[in-house]
Design an enzyme around this catalytic site. Structure first.
Site, PDB file in Angstrom:
ATOM      1  N   HIS A 334       0.851  -1.183   0.000  1.00 33.39           N
ATOM      2  CA  HIS A 334       0.000   0.000   0.000  1.00 33.39           C
ATOM      3  C   HIS A 334       0.887   1.234   0.000  1.00 33.39           C
ATOM      4  O   HIS A 334       2.017   1.198   0.498  1.00 33.39           O
ATOM      5  CB  HIS A 334      -0.920  -0.004   1.231  1.00 33.39           C
ATOM      6  N   ASP A 393      -7.871  -4.632  -0.511  1.00 37.06           N
ATOM      7  CA  ASP A 393      -8.300  -5.289  -1.746  1.00 37.06           C
ATOM      8  C   ASP A 393      -8.002  -6.783  -1.734  1.00 37.06           C
ATOM      9  O   ASP A 393      -8.609  -7.541  -2.490  1.00 37.06           O
ATOM     10  CB  ASP A 393      -7.620  -4.645  -2.955  1.00 37.06           C
TER      11      ASP A 393
END
Length: 457
Positions: A334, A393
């Site tokens: 991320h 996700d």
């Protein structure tokens, strides 16, 4: 309709040659970004963002200060100062939905009383409708194969139905925001049904919404032919919506909301721009890549329980020898978080119950194994400026698949949630009446003397 007919297509010699010229004209050497200390992506190499604004809406924690030094820490996320983990835990403990309560919190900076939440949910229910004939005249006409494009078009078209579309006073923008929050499930699901009918040849199903249903229930009710769903399905989707509804002012689509709002344009244009940002595979489309990657792993790894075999195949993916050959293990890493993404941690805690209900325990075990192995492989292959871990996700796509949501809707489910955050950020930008956002770019093209047409090579 083929828009290439009668025009030069992307493969014609003229376009190919011009594209080469364009690429050569625009390419900037990477050394120059380093020389002038340009923070590409508005982040430094450690992932720390350039400070471009202040916000009260949410806070993202990825590092802690220890003895004067910033070190990676387990991720945390706060909505208006409240730990999201606690907000979700409270809703689960009391067996209620959390999305509407968190929407109230983000918009008004207070936890609602029971009466305030009831009135707020009632207002959202009243707004849960579309203009007369909108489905027939807009959504059913020229349905797109991309649901985010369909959603953006619908939002822009709503401008024409609003007698006060250009009014940027806070009461009017709040009214528009609440209406869009309520309309997004309808626009998204109806858009999918139109696509599914006209492009895929399936039956056309349009269920009228029910005012009393939560946002998560509305999605499942409108989507499924029989409108049936279990309580666990609705509650887990509700948690997904909470985890996606807001993530600081610096994420691409929320920053887009601030930038476009600062020009004082209308709400519909702002939200359409945010949708365009979220559509990008680097932002809202990542969970589709995750489920496709796992399809590929399941098809090419004979024994999902063999850690060595799974590790070997992930190594092939990382070295551009397998899957899409992009060299990425999707769902891992991320821009901000390092040790952990709190949204992934929270979601993982609820996934197991749904996996049991759906008979997907074997698939869940594979997800957990990849989550463990992938960061080790990435750290061994590449220079790491900060740690990597599973992001939201990684598990959200798995949840959506277990809920039997069509992949075409994955990004719009994100948008149905994030419209709340966008609305809060738009209100914040307008309330502070700041300057139009205009960062600096350094021009590096050398000055040139004009050359007459007859003297050009």
């Amino acid at each position: 309709m083929d828009l290439g007919k009668g025009y030069y297509s992307e493969n014609t010699p003229e376009i190919v040659e011009l594209s080469k010229l364009s690429e050569e004209a625009d390419l900037i050497e990477n050394d120059l970004f380093i020389k002038y200390d340009v923070k590409r992506g508005l982040r430094d190499l450690n992932g720390k963002g350039v400070l471009t604004g202040l916000t009260r809406i949410s806070e993202i924690i990825a590092k802690k200060n220890v003895d004067g030094k910033e070190i990676p820490a387990d991720g945390e996320i706060y909505f208006r100062g409240y730990d999201v983990h606690q907000l979700i835990d409270a809703a689960v403990k009391e067996n209620r939905f959390a999305f509407e309560e968190c929407a109230y919190l983000l918009l008004f900076d207070k936890l609602p009383t029971g009466k305030e939440l009831f009135e707020f949910e009632k207002l959202l229910g009243v707004y849960k409708s579309l203009p007369t004939s909108f489905v027939r005249d807009v959504i059913m006409k020229a349905p797109s194969r991309d649901m985010m494009n369909t959603l953006a078009r619908s939002v822009l078209t709503l401008y024409s139905y609003d007698d006060h579309a250009d009014d940027v006073s806070l009461p009017n923008v709040l009214r528009q925001s609440l209406q869009l929050i309520s309309m997004f499930p309808l626009l998204s699901i109806y858009g999918y049904h139109a696509y599914n009918h006209y492009h895929e040849g399936n039956s056309l199903i349009i269920h009228p919404p029910k005012e009393e249903l939560s946002t998560a229930e509305t999605i499942l009710y409108l989507l499924r032919p029989d409108s049936k769903y279990t309580e666990l399905e609705a509650k887990l989707l509700d948690i997904c919506l909470v985890l996606h509804m807001e993530h600081g002012g610096g994420n691409n689509s929320s920053f887009t909301t601030h930038v476009v709002s600062s020009s004082m344009t209308d709400t519909y244009s702002v939200i359409a721009a945010a949708i365009g940002s979220l559509k990008g595979p680097r932002h809202g489309g990542a969970n589709i890549k995750v489920v496709h990657m796992f399809d590929d792993i399941e098809a090419n790894v004979s024994n999902w329980e063999d850690e060595d075999e799974v590790r070997a195949y992930l190594d092939k993916i990382l070295n551009k020898e397998a899957f899409d050959k992009a060299g990425l293990i999707y769902g891992i890493g991320h821009a901000i978080y390092s040790k952990s993404d709190p949204r992934a941690v929270i979601l993982k805690g609820f996934v197991e119950k749904l996996a049991v209900e759906k008979g997907k325990e074997k698939e869940l075990a594979l997800y957990k194994m990849v989550e463990k192995i992938a960061p080790e492989l990435i750290a061994g292959e590449r220079t790491m400026y900060k740690g990597v871990s599973a992001n939201v996700d990684f598990y959200s796509g798995f949840v959506y698949r277990m809920l039997e949501l069509p992949e075409e809707l994955y990004p719009t489910i994100f948008a149905i949630a994030r419209i709340v955050g966008w609305s809060a950020h738009r209100m914040e930008e307008l309330a502070n009446n700041g300057k139009i956002i205009r960062p600096a770019y350094m021009a590096i093209e050398p000055r040139k003397e004009y050359v007459d047409m007859t003297d050009r090579d």
